[in-house]
Design a protein around this motif. Sequence first.
Motif, PDB file in Angstrom:
ATOM      1  N   GLN A  21      66.510  42.693  18.991  1.00 43.67           N
ATOM      2  CA  GLN A  21      65.974  41.992  17.825  1.00 43.67           C
ATOM      3  C   GLN A  21      65.682  40.517  18.119  1.00 43.67           C
ATOM      4  OE1 GLN A  21      65.296  43.452  14.807  1.00 43.67           O
ATOM      5  NE2 GLN A  21      65.876  45.426  15.666  1.00 43.67           N
ATOM      6  N   ASP A  22      66.106  40.040  19.288  1.00 43.31           N
ATOM      7  CA  ASP A  22      65.841  38.660  19.699  1.00 43.31           C
ATOM      8  C   ASP A  22      65.894  38.640  21.218  1.00 43.31           C
ATOM      9  OD1 ASP A  22      65.531  35.957  20.043  1.00 43.31           O
ATOM     10  OD2 ASP A  22      67.265  35.366  18.831  1.00 43.31           O
ATOM     11  N   MET A  23      64.841  39.141  21.823  1.00 44.66           N
ATOM     12  CA  MET A  23      64.846  39.372  23.261  1.00 44.66           C
ATOM     13  C   MET A  23      64.860  38.067  24.040  1.00 44.66           C
ATOM     14  SD  MET A  23      62.098  42.506  23.278  1.00 44.66           S
ATOM     15  CE  MET A  23      62.003  42.589  25.075  1.00 44.66           C
ATOM     16  N   PRO A  24      65.707  37.988  25.071  1.00 39.21           N
ATOM     17  CA  PRO A  24      65.789  36.756  25.863  1.00 39.21           C
ATOM     18  C   PRO A  24      64.545  36.559  26.724  1.00 39.21           C
ATOM     19  CG  PRO A  24      67.154  38.466  26.835  1.00 39.21           C
ATOM     20  CD  PRO A  24      66.664  39.013  25.529  1.00 39.21           C
ATOM     21  N   ALA A  25      64.286  35.319  27.080  1.00 39.08           N
ATOM     22  CA  ALA A  25      63.148  34.999  27.933  1.00 39.08           C
ATOM     23  C   ALA A  25      63.264  35.752  29.256  1.00 39.08           C
ATOM     24  CB  ALA A  25      63.092  33.496  28.176  1.00 39.08           C
ATOM     25  N   GLY A  26      62.137  36.276  29.710  1.00 41.81           N
ATOM     26  CA  GLY A  26      62.108  36.959  30.989  1.00 41.81           C
ATOM     27  C   GLY A  26      62.370  38.445  30.925  1.00 41.81           C
ATOM     28  N   LYS A  27      62.877  38.929  29.816  1.00 44.08           N
ATOM     29  CA  LYS A  27      63.147  40.367  29.719  1.00 44.08           C
ATOM     30  C   LYS A  27      61.841  41.169  29.626  1.00 44.08           C
ATOM     31  CE  LYS A  27      66.466  41.972  29.909  1.00 44.08           C
ATOM     32  NZ  LYS A  27      67.122  42.612  31.066  1.00 44.08           N
ATOM     33  N   PHE A  28      60.840  40.579  29.017  1.00 44.29           N
ATOM     34  CA  PHE A  28      59.516  41.191  28.891  1.00 44.29           C
ATOM     35  C   PHE A  28      58.517  40.233  29.506  1.00 44.29           C
ATOM     36  CE2 PHE A  28      55.506  41.358  26.565  1.00 44.29           C
ATOM     37  CZ  PHE A  28      55.196  42.715  26.557  1.00 44.29           C
ATOM     38  N   ARG A  29      57.646  40.732  30.388  1.00 43.88           N
ATOM     39  CA  ARG A  29      56.634  39.885  31.017  1.00 43.88           C
ATOM     40  C   ARG A  29      55.257  40.226  30.449  1.00 43.88           C
ATOM     41  NH1 ARG A  29      57.805  39.829  37.561  1.00 43.88           N
ATOM     42  NH2 ARG A  29      59.912  38.971  37.505  1.00 43.88           N
ATOM     43  N   SER A  30      54.540  39.192  30.041  1.00 44.49           N
ATOM     44  CA  SER A  30      53.187  39.420  29.545  1.00 44.49           C
ATOM     45  C   SER A  30      52.293  39.884  30.684  1.00 44.49           C
ATOM     46  CB  SER A  30      52.621  38.142  28.933  1.00 44.49           C
ATOM     47  OG  SER A  30      52.261  37.215  29.948  1.00 44.49           O
ATOM     48  N   ALA A  31      51.197  40.557  30.325  1.00 42.72           N
ATOM     49  CA  ALA A  31      50.250  41.017  31.336  1.00 42.72           C
ATOM     50  C   ALA A  31      49.708  39.846  32.148  1.00 42.72           C
ATOM     51  CB  ALA A  31      49.109  41.767  30.656  1.00 42.72           C
ATOM     52  N   ALA A  32      49.475  38.713  31.487  1.00 45.28           N
ATOM     53  CA  ALA A  32      48.954  37.538  32.194  1.00 45.28           C
ATOM     54  C   ALA A  32      49.954  37.024  33.229  1.00 45.28           C
ATOM     55  CB  ALA A  32      48.627  36.439  31.187  1.00 45.28           C
ATOM     56  N   GLU A  33      51.222  36.972  32.871  1.00 49.50           N
ATOM     57  CA  GLU A  33      52.248  36.558  33.829  1.00 49.50           C
ATOM     58  C   GLU A  33      52.266  37.477  35.037  1.00 49.50           C
ATOM     59  OE1 GLU A  33      56.258  35.269  32.125  1.00 49.50           O
ATOM     60  OE2 GLU A  33      55.394  36.425  30.474  1.00 49.50           O
ATOM     61  N   VAL A  34      52.228  38.768  34.774  1.00 46.85           N
ATOM     62  CA  VAL A  34      52.281  39.750  35.856  1.00 46.85           C
ATOM     63  C   VAL A  34      51.035  39.644  36.741  1.00 46.85           C
ATOM     64  CG1 VAL A  34      52.326  42.207  36.393  1.00 46.85           C
ATOM     65  CG2 VAL A  34      53.801  41.298  34.594  1.00 46.85           C
ATOM     66  N   TRP A  35      49.876  39.475  36.123  1.00 41.62           N
ATOM     67  CA  TRP A  35      48.649  39.341  36.906  1.00 41.62           C
ATOM     68  C   TRP A  35      48.726  38.149  37.849  1.00 41.62           C
ATOM     69  CZ3 TRP A  35      44.589  41.760  38.705  1.00 41.62           C
ATOM     70  CH2 TRP A  35      43.529  41.018  39.219  1.00 41.62           C
ATOM     71  N   LEU A  36      49.167  37.014  37.358  1.00 44.30           N
ATOM     72  CA  LEU A  36      49.264  35.832  38.213  1.00 44.30           C
ATOM     73  C   LEU A  36      50.286  36.044  39.324  1.00 44.30           C
ATOM     74  CD1 LEU A  36      49.061  32.971  35.545  1.00 44.30           C
ATOM     75  CD2 LEU A  36      47.247  33.803  37.059  1.00 44.30           C
ATOM     76  N   GLY A  37      51.388  36.734  39.011  1.00 47.32           N
ATOM     77  CA  GLY A  37      52.368  37.041  40.039  1.00 47.32           C
ATOM     78  C   GLY A  37      51.826  38.005  41.078  1.00 47.32           C
ATOM     79  N   TYR A  38      51.037  38.963  40.633  1.00 46.11           N
ATOM     80  CA  TYR A  38      50.393  39.904  41.547  1.00 46.11           C
ATOM     81  C   TYR A  38      49.398  39.185  42.448  1.00 46.11           C
ATOM     82  CZ  TYR A  38      46.907  43.399  42.959  1.00 46.11           C
ATOM     83  OH  TYR A  38      46.017  44.156  43.668  1.00 46.11           O
ATOM     84  N   ARG A  39      48.614  38.312  41.876  1.00 48.03           N
ATOM     85  CA  ARG A  39      47.594  37.597  42.644  1.00 48.03           C
ATOM     86  C   ARG A  39      48.209  36.646  43.667  1.00 48.03           C
ATOM     87  NH1 ARG A  39      42.712  38.093  43.744  1.00 48.03           N
ATOM     88  NH2 ARG A  39      41.784  36.215  42.828  1.00 48.03           N
ATOM     89  N   SER A  40      49.364  36.115  43.348  1.00 49.90           N
ATOM     90  CA  SER A  40      50.017  35.192  44.285  1.00 49.90           C
ATOM     91  C   SER A  40      50.775  35.927  45.379  1.00 49.90           C
ATOM     92  CB  SER A  40      50.981  34.276  43.529  1.00 49.90           C
ATOM     93  OG  SER A  40      52.105  35.012  43.056  1.00 49.90           O
ATOM     94  N   GLY A  41      50.940  37.237  45.235  1.00 47.15           N
ATOM     95  CA  GLY A  41      51.707  38.010  46.196  1.00 47.15           C
ATOM     96  C   GLY A  41      53.180  38.090  45.881  1.00 47.15           C
ATOM     97  N   GLU A  42      53.578  37.471  44.779  1.00 41.82           N
ATOM     98  CA  GLU A  42      54.990  37.474  44.391  1.00 41.82           C
ATOM     99  C   GLU A  42      55.422  38.836  43.868  1.00 41.82           C
ATOM    100  OE1 GLU A  42      57.816  35.523  40.897  1.00 41.82           O
ATOM    101  OE2 GLU A  42      55.791  34.737  41.233  1.00 41.82           O
TER     102      GLU A  42
END
Length: 292
Positions: A154-175
Amino acid sequence: MSFAAQSAYSNPGEYAALLDVLPSDVAGITDVVRNVLIHYRGGGIEFTGERLEEINHRWIDDLLATDQRRNGTPLATPREPADRVAGCCRDYTLLTVSALRHKGIPARSRIGFAPYFVPGFNCDHVVAEYWNGDRWVMVDAQLEPGEHWGFDVQDMPAGKFRSAAEVWLGYRSGELDGDLFGVDPSLPLKGGWFIRDYVFLQLAHLQCDEVLLWDGFGGMADDLEMDLGPTDEVAALLVASDAGDEAATTKLRDLYREDPEWHPADRLEVHSPTGTPPYYVNVTTREQTPAT
């Protein structure tokens, strides 16, 4: 963007009275949402035929119409699992968002990936956020609260869910390994192209076009054979907007309005998990036509 106003998708229409009597607290609202809906893959029932087609409910008034034809009772009246409307995470979220907006509480849906369903994998997922007067609070309306999740749903902590944009940038950086993000590790619906398409969905939902997860529009594709620079730019703007950058939010709004690559316009191409052939939906008239 007024997240307190109903969108074309979240508007309950003639069924608004059903939302009048819902609890005023978020926990109570999500309890009712789980009473109305059942996940089409994770609910323990194998849906087929017309019941499986319920997952294509695009508009909340249509979803509520199905529930009322079947049950005809207030939404909080207990329903047997088999009597609930078949849907997915997007539907749990949108019904929650609809109920919150109905009560004047700003709310929105978020598109991204969750690591808490399959160990070692990040499943595509949709969660809700509402404004509590001080900050955006993230809620996973699909989940029954409980300690076994390891966090407050009901109050999810930061980082528990990643937005698609966050994941895309992480994918593009190789992370990040793109093959660890998708529908399910056993399915081909994963990887870089899938993450990229979800950036489009994230932007659409941010603009209150809460399309289905299997809708296609604009520059979405099932490969990466294109200039990826624009996707990088939009993803960076989405992350900045999430961080409170008003200039980024304005740029995204203008881009969405003006660039047909990013906007679904009045027609969506539907590739439903039901296995039916692809078809088009006119989002103004709600008319369906075969895809050719």
